[in-house]
Design a protein around this motif. Structure first.
Motif, PDB file in Angstrom:
ATOM      1  N   VAL A   7      -3.135  18.118  21.785  1.00 43.84           N
ATOM      2  CA  VAL A   7      -3.161  19.311  22.639  1.00 43.84           C
ATOM      3  C   VAL A   7      -4.577  19.872  22.714  1.00 43.84           C
ATOM      4  CG1 VAL A   7      -2.380  21.708  22.855  1.00 43.84           C
ATOM      5  CG2 VAL A   7      -0.748  19.911  22.252  1.00 43.84           C
ATOM      6  N   LEU A   8      -5.243  19.948  21.563  1.00 39.94           N
ATOM      7  CA  LEU A   8      -6.612  20.473  21.536  1.00 39.94           C
ATOM      8  C   LEU A   8      -7.550  19.617  22.377  1.00 39.94           C
ATOM      9  CD1 LEU A   8      -8.787  22.378  20.509  1.00 39.94           C
ATOM     10  CD2 LEU A   8      -8.945  20.983  18.428  1.00 39.94           C
ATOM     11  N   LEU A   9      -7.444  18.302  22.261  1.00 41.81           N
ATOM     12  CA  LEU A   9      -8.304  17.417  23.041  1.00 41.81           C
ATOM     13  C   LEU A   9      -8.065  17.597  24.537  1.00 41.81           C
ATOM     14  CD1 LEU A   9      -8.331  14.044  21.060  1.00 41.81           C
ATOM     15  CD2 LEU A   9     -10.235  15.625  21.398  1.00 41.81           C
ATOM     16  N   LEU A  10      -6.814  17.738  24.928  1.00 38.82           N
ATOM     17  CA  LEU A  10      -6.488  17.914  26.340  1.00 38.82           C
ATOM     18  C   LEU A  10      -7.087  19.213  26.882  1.00 38.82           C
ATOM     19  CD1 LEU A  10      -4.956  17.008  28.881  1.00 38.82           C
ATOM     20  CD2 LEU A  10      -2.956  18.224  27.999  1.00 38.82           C
ATOM     21  N   LEU A  11      -6.900  20.313  26.158  1.00 36.86           N
ATOM     22  CA  LEU A  11      -7.418  21.606  26.615  1.00 36.86           C
ATOM     23  C   LEU A  11      -8.940  21.650  26.551  1.00 36.86           C
ATOM     24  CD1 LEU A  11      -4.838  24.037  24.936  1.00 36.86           C
ATOM     25  CD2 LEU A  11      -4.899  23.231  27.311  1.00 36.86           C
ATOM     26  N   HIS A  14     -10.593  19.716  29.413  1.00 39.46           N
ATOM     27  CA  HIS A  14     -10.323  20.271  30.749  1.00 39.46           C
ATOM     28  C   HIS A  14     -10.510  21.786  30.723  1.00 39.46           C
ATOM     29  CE1 HIS A  14      -8.241  16.362  30.947  1.00 39.46           C
ATOM     30  NE2 HIS A  14      -8.438  16.420  32.253  1.00 39.46           N
ATOM     31  N   ARG A  15     -11.674  22.194  30.221  1.00 36.56           N
ATOM     32  CA  ARG A  15     -11.971  23.622  30.157  1.00 36.56           C
ATOM     33  C   ARG A  15     -11.844  24.242  31.540  1.00 36.56           C
ATOM     34  NH1 ARG A  15     -14.586  26.436  26.109  1.00 36.56           N
ATOM     35  NH2 ARG A  15     -14.145  25.466  24.094  1.00 36.56           N
ATOM     36  N   GLY A  16     -11.260  25.441  31.590  1.00 36.71           N
ATOM     37  CA  GLY A  16     -11.128  26.143  32.863  1.00 36.71           C
ATOM     38  C   GLY A  16      -9.888  25.775  33.645  1.00 36.71           C
ATOM     39  N   GLU A  17      -9.086  24.854  33.115  1.00 38.62           N
ATOM     40  CA  GLU A  17      -7.867  24.431  33.804  1.00 38.62           C
ATOM     41  C   GLU A  17      -6.625  24.876  33.039  1.00 38.62           C
ATOM     42  OE1 GLU A  17      -7.669  20.330  34.971  1.00 38.62           O
ATOM     43  OE2 GLU A  17      -9.856  20.143  34.984  1.00 38.62           O
ATOM     44  N   PHE A  18      -5.600  25.253  33.768  1.00 35.72           N
ATOM     45  CA  PHE A  18      -4.320  25.604  33.170  1.00 35.72           C
ATOM     46  C   PHE A  18      -3.420  24.367  33.103  1.00 35.72           C
ATOM     47  CE2 PHE A  18      -5.589  29.892  34.394  1.00 35.72           C
ATOM     48  CZ  PHE A  18      -5.106  30.665  33.344  1.00 35.72           C
ATOM     49  N   PHE A  19      -2.656  24.279  32.024  1.00 33.57           N
ATOM     50  CA  PHE A  19      -1.656  23.228  31.880  1.00 33.57           C
ATOM     51  C   PHE A  19      -0.352  23.868  31.430  1.00 33.57           C
ATOM     52  CE2 PHE A  19      -5.506  20.737  31.538  1.00 33.57           C
ATOM     53  CZ  PHE A  19      -5.185  19.549  32.173  1.00 33.57           C
ATOM     54  N   SER A  20       0.696  23.621  32.160  1.00 36.11           N
ATOM     55  CA  SER A  20       1.992  24.155  31.757  1.00 36.11           C
ATOM     56  C   SER A  20       2.476  23.418  30.518  1.00 36.11           C
ATOM     57  CB  SER A  20       3.007  23.998  32.879  1.00 36.11           C
ATOM     58  OG  SER A  20       3.343  22.626  33.065  1.00 36.11           O
ATOM     59  N   GLU A  45      -5.663  29.103  13.811  1.00 37.68           N
ATOM     60  CA  GLU A  45      -6.944  28.593  13.309  1.00 37.68           C
ATOM     61  C   GLU A  45      -8.138  29.245  13.994  1.00 37.68           C
ATOM     62  OE1 GLU A  45      -7.040  24.367  13.609  1.00 37.68           O
ATOM     63  OE2 GLU A  45      -5.284  24.079  12.312  1.00 37.68           O
ATOM     64  N   GLY A  46      -7.879  30.058  15.019  1.00 39.20           N
ATOM     65  CA  GLY A  46      -8.974  30.772  15.666  1.00 39.20           C
ATOM     66  C   GLY A  46      -9.270  30.354  17.089  1.00 39.20           C
ATOM     67  N   TYR A  47      -8.507  29.400  17.628  1.00 36.87           N
ATOM     68  CA  TYR A  47      -8.722  28.975  19.011  1.00 36.87           C
ATOM     69  C   TYR A  47      -8.130  30.022  19.958  1.00 36.87           C
ATOM     70  CZ  TYR A  47     -10.094  24.399  17.289  1.00 36.87           C
ATOM     71  OH  TYR A  47     -10.759  23.382  16.645  1.00 36.87           O
ATOM     72  N   ALA A  48      -8.950  30.464  20.920  1.00 40.77           N
ATOM     73  CA  ALA A  48      -8.495  31.460  21.884  1.00 40.77           C
ATOM     74  C   ALA A  48      -7.811  30.752  23.042  1.00 40.77           C
ATOM     75  CB  ALA A  48      -9.674  32.293  22.383  1.00 40.77           C
ATOM     76  N   ILE A  49      -6.492  30.588  22.926  1.00 40.91           N
ATOM     77  CA  ILE A  49      -5.697  29.923  23.955  1.00 40.91           C
ATOM     78  C   ILE A  49      -4.832  30.977  24.642  1.00 40.91           C
ATOM     79  CG2 ILE A  49      -3.949  28.173  24.437  1.00 40.91           C
ATOM     80  CD1 ILE A  49      -4.905  26.682  21.944  1.00 40.91           C
ATOM     81  N   GLU A  50      -5.035  31.125  25.931  1.00 47.05           N
ATOM     82  CA  GLU A  50      -4.297  32.116  26.699  1.00 47.05           C
ATOM     83  C   GLU A  50      -3.090  31.463  27.372  1.00 47.05           C
ATOM     84  OE1 GLU A  50      -5.060  35.361  30.321  1.00 47.05           O
ATOM     85  OE2 GLU A  50      -6.647  33.968  29.683  1.00 47.05           O
ATOM     86  N   ASN A  54       3.744  31.214  34.747  1.00 45.11           N
ATOM     87  CA  ASN A  54       3.663  30.393  35.963  1.00 45.11           C
ATOM     88  C   ASN A  54       2.357  29.599  36.087  1.00 45.11           C
ATOM     89  OD1 ASN A  54       6.211  31.360  36.893  1.00 45.11           O
ATOM     90  ND2 ASN A  54       5.200  33.217  37.654  1.00 45.11           N
ATOM     91  N   LYS A  55       1.539  29.649  35.058  1.00 40.79           N
ATOM     92  CA  LYS A  55       0.295  28.858  35.067  1.00 40.79           C
ATOM     93  C   LYS A  55       0.229  27.927  33.861  1.00 40.79           C
ATOM     94  CE  LYS A  55      -2.872  31.709  37.806  1.00 40.79           C
ATOM     95  NZ  LYS A  55      -4.200  32.363  37.835  1.00 40.79           N
ATOM     96  N   GLY A  56       0.517  28.491  32.687  1.00 37.25           N
ATOM     97  CA  GLY A  56       0.483  27.666  31.495  1.00 37.25           C
ATOM     98  C   GLY A  56      -0.581  28.088  30.512  1.00 37.25           C
ATOM     99  N   TYR A  57      -1.118  27.101  29.790  1.00 38.86           N
ATOM    100  CA  TYR A  57      -2.096  27.359  28.736  1.00 38.86           C
ATOM    101  C   TYR A  57      -3.509  27.015  29.210  1.00 38.86           C
ATOM    102  CZ  TYR A  57       2.065  27.233  25.716  1.00 38.86           C
ATOM    103  OH  TYR A  57       3.291  27.459  25.156  1.00 38.86           O
TER     104      TYR A  57
END
Length: 342
Positions: A7-11, A14-20, A45-50, A54-57
C-alpha cells in the motif's frame, strides 16, 4: 512484502493521486479490510494519509522512517538486486550480518537500522547511533578478490557516501584520509570494513561494509567526547520527508555502480579530488593514540622525528604519500596510523 508495504509503495509512487479502497484491494488482490488495516498502521507510524469520501486515499506526507520495501523497489528500478532488511534496533549492523553469515547466509544484502546500541568504528572506537537521527547500514558482499584488494571497498564506500550527501544538500562534501566523510569542517560519517578470507584460495569468503552517516544533529547535541569533531547534515529541527530512504537509495546506487566493475578503481580520482588532507601538514598518530615519535635504527642511532609530515598525495593503493621534515618520502597505510591536521 507485506500488505502495508505494498500500500505504501502504491501511494508513494503515485503522489497526488487518490485511490479508492476497492481499487487498491483489486490491484493487490487483497480484501478492503486488509487495506483499511494497512492504512491505519501507516498512519500510526506517522504517514499523513488522507481519506476522502468518494475519492479514496492519498498520501500527503511521509515521515523520515526507513522502509525496506521502498528502498528495494527503488533499487530494482535502477537494475540493482539486493535483499534489503530494516530493523528497529540492533547492537551493530556489522555484527548482525556476520551472525547471518555464521548461520549460512549466502546472498548479497543490505541491513539498515533505526538505531544501534553498540555501533562500531575503526580500531575499536564506538559510533554514536541514536534513534532516527542517522543512516546506519551494512552491506554483505562476496567479491571475488583477495584480502588486500578488499580493503579498497572502504575507499569506494567513502566516495559513494560523499556523492550521495552532496546531491542531497548541494554543498561540497570532502573525505579525510582514509575513510571519514566531512562536511563543513566536521566528520559526518565513518566506515568499518570487515571480512573473512580463505587461506587456501587466498580470496575473501565475504566482506561486511558498514557505514554510519549523521543525518540530523541529536536534539541534545553530540556527547562531550565527540562534539568538537562530530557534525551532521542537518540540525535536529529540520525534518526532511523520506530523506533517509532517498539517501539510502542514492548511496547504494553509487556504491553498486562502482562495485559492478570492482576491483577496477573507477572511484579513485573522485576520492583524490575530495581528499582534503593532500597539500597540508599532518600529525601522524599510531593505533595506540600516541604520535609517531623518533625511533632507532639497527645501529642504535636515532631516526629523525616521524611525528609530522607534509601530505603529497594518495597512491593507487590508497596509501598516503608524505614527506617528513628531513625530506624522506614515505607511504602510510591506514592500518598503521591515522593523521591529524595541523
Amino acid at each position: 512484502m507485506t500488505i502495508k508495504d505494498q500500500v505504501l509503495l502504491l501511494l508513494e509512487s503515485h503522489r497526488g493521486e487518490f485511490f479508492s479502497g476497492q481499487e487498491i484491494a483489486d490491484r493487490l488482490s487483497v480484501t478492503r479490510a486488509g487495506i483499511w488495516k494497512a492504512v491505519k498502521s501507516l498512519v500510526k507510524e506517522g504517514y499523513a494519509i488522507e481519506a476522502v469520501n468518494n475519492k479514496g486515499y492519498i498520501l500527503q506526507k511521509a515521515p523520515d522512517v526507513l522502509s525496506a520495501a521502498f528502498i528495494e523497489q527503488q533499487l530494482k528500478e535502477r537494475g540493482i538486486h539486493l535483499a534489503v532488511q530494516v530493523e528497529k534496533m540492533v547492537d551493530s549492523t556489522n555484527n548482525v550480518l556476520k551472525q547471518y553469515v555464521a548461520g549460512g547466509e549466502k546472498r548479497d544484502m543490505v541491513l539498515l537500522a533505526e538505531e544501534q546500541s553498540a555501533g562500531r568504528g575503526r580500531r575499536g572506537r564506538s559510533f554514536y547511533s541514536p534513534e532516527g537521527t542517522g543512516l546506519y547500514l551494512s552491506l554483505l558482499l562476496h567479491p571475488d578478490v583477495g584480502p588486500e584488494e578488499g580493503t579498497m571497498l572502504t575507499t569506494l564506500t567513502a566516495v559513494a557516501a560523499a556523492k550521495a550527501v552532496e546531491r542531497i544538500i548541494g554543498e561540497q562534501v570532502q573525505i579525510k584520509w582514509v575513510n571519514d566523510v566531512w562536511l563543513r569542517g566536521k566528520k559526518i560519517s565513518g566506515i568499518l570494513t570487515e571480512g573473512s578470507a580463505s587461506l587456501e584460495e587466498g580470496k575473501l569468503e565475504y566482506v561486511v561494509v558498514g557505514i554510519g552517516i549523521n543525518i540530523y544533529e541529536p536534539a541534545g547535541g553530540f556527547p562531550e567526547e565527540i562534539k568538537e569533531v562530530a557534525g551532521a547534515v542537518f540540525t535536529h529541527d529540520i525534518a526532511q520527508e523520506n530523506l533517509r530512504n532517498r539517501l539510502s537509495v542514492d548511496f547504494l546506487t553509487n556504491f553498486m555502480d562502482y562495485y559492478q566493475t570492482f576491483p577496477s578503481r573507477d572511484y579513485l580520482e573522485e576520492y583524490r579530488r575530495r581528499c582534503f588532507v593532500v597539500g597540508k601538514r599532518v600529525r601522524i598518530v599510531t593505533p595506540g593514540g600516541t604520535p609517531g615519535k623518533a625511533l632507532q635504527n639497527t645501529e642504535g642511532k636515532e631516526i629523525p622525528d616521524r611525528e609530522y609530515a607534509f601530505a603529497l598525495g594518495v597512491d593507487d593503493a590508497c596509501h598516503l604519500k608524505v614527506q617528513y621534515d628531513d625530506g624522506t618520502i614515505d607511504f602510510l597505510s591506514s592500518g598503521e596510523i591515522s593523521i591529524k591536521l595541523e
